[in-house]
Enzyme design. Sequence first.
Site, short mmCIF file in Angstrom:
data_model
loop_
_atom_site.label_atom_id
_atom_site.label_comp_id
_atom_site.label_asym_id
_atom_site.label_seq_id
_atom_site.Cartn_x
_atom_site.Cartn_y
_atom_site.Cartn_z
CG ASN A 9 -1.97 1.29 1.32
OD1 ASN A 9 -1.72 2.14 0.22
ND2 ASN A 9 -2.84 0.98 2.67
CE LYS A 11 -0.29 3.28 4.76
NZ LYS A 11 -0.51 3.81 6.37
CG HIS A 98 -5.68 2.34 5.64
ND1 HIS A 98 -5.82 2.53 5.74
CD2 HIS A 98 -5.10 0.82 5.36
CE1 HIS A 98 -4.61 2.62 6.79
NE2 HIS A 98 -3.97 1.47 5.59
CD GLU A 100 -3.13 5.57 7.14
OE1 GLU A 100 -3.13 5.61 5.21
OE2 GLU A 100 -1.99 4.85 6.88
CD GLU A 170 -3.99 -2.53 7.51
OE1 GLU A 170 -2.35 -2.70 7.28
OE2 GLU A 170 -3.95 -1.10 7.51
N GLY A 176 2.02 2.48 10.32
CA GLY A 176 2.95 3.81 10.19
C GLY A 176 4.53 3.95 11.84
CB SER A 216 4.91 -1.22 12.09
OG SER A 216 4.38 -0.03 12.14
P1 PGA Z 1 2.71 0.34 8.14
O1 PGA Z 1 1.50 0.24 6.83
O2 PGA Z 1 2.91 -0.50 6.63
O3 PGA Z 1 3.43 2.16 7.13
O4 PGA Z 1 2.28 0.61 9.44
C1 PGA Z 1 0.20 -0.35 6.89
C2 PGA Z 1 -0.82 0.25 6.21
O5 PGA Z 1 -1.37 1.19 6.56
O6 PGA Z 1 -1.67 -1.26 5.09
#
Ligand code: PGA
Length: 253
Positions: A9, A11, A98, A100, A170, A176, A216
Amino acid sequence: MRRKIIAGNWKMNMNFSEADDLLALIIADIDDNAKPVDVDVVICPPAVYLELATDMASGKAVLIGAQNVSSFENGAYTGEISAAMLESLEVDYAIVGHSERRKYFNESNEELTSKVKLLLAHGITPIFCCGELLDDRNDDRHMEVVSNQIGDTIFHLAGEEFQKLVIAYEPVWAIGTGKTATPGQAQEMHAFIRALIAKKYSRETADQCRILYGGSCNASNAAELFSKQDVDGGLIGGASLNADDFALIIRSA
Ligand code: PGA
């Protein structure tokens, strides 16, 4: 036997030439080193690069996903991108819900359900995201929160629709942040989600549903997470922006 999925992803990162370069590196690595045969690799770039990505991935062992889709079919919805448009670009997957998007764009359960249904109607596999906040886990409400997120959205699907989607667990506190769920925490939640599916649909549906871990996940911790029985791969954010790290994660699956 469930095929694993490693989905990147990206982003809202990278300009056009950077995206072009990263795609080329990932595809070249897969061409040169071959990925494990039972692993599907999915790249989810920003929407403006989807056409480039589907062109570059054509005939290669890489699938392309969108990061979002409109909850409307088509028409006067300025700025939106429909499932039909993604289908016309031969996009294979789309991330839905997601954290976010839930947080910054206030996506509701109704919208998420509509997005999943439109994607399925257009032959695109939704990667439905769920996961608890840190407070939920500290209060020992993480199971209840995830159960509600699933119960209020994808459990509205008919059995044959549900069989076509992928789930990504997640935990929001791990996204992140560099704080990964332990393999034990991931396994516990994945097994819980699978049990919910067995109860709602059937054991067979639960056994074939692919449940990814995200938050992460990186080249150092991926192998241990993916070794867990109910962890069917990962949704990778930050570490998917580096071709070498992403290649290592693919080979950990
Ligand atoms: P990350 O993000 O691996 O940077 O923690 C995962 C995601 O948001 O899909």
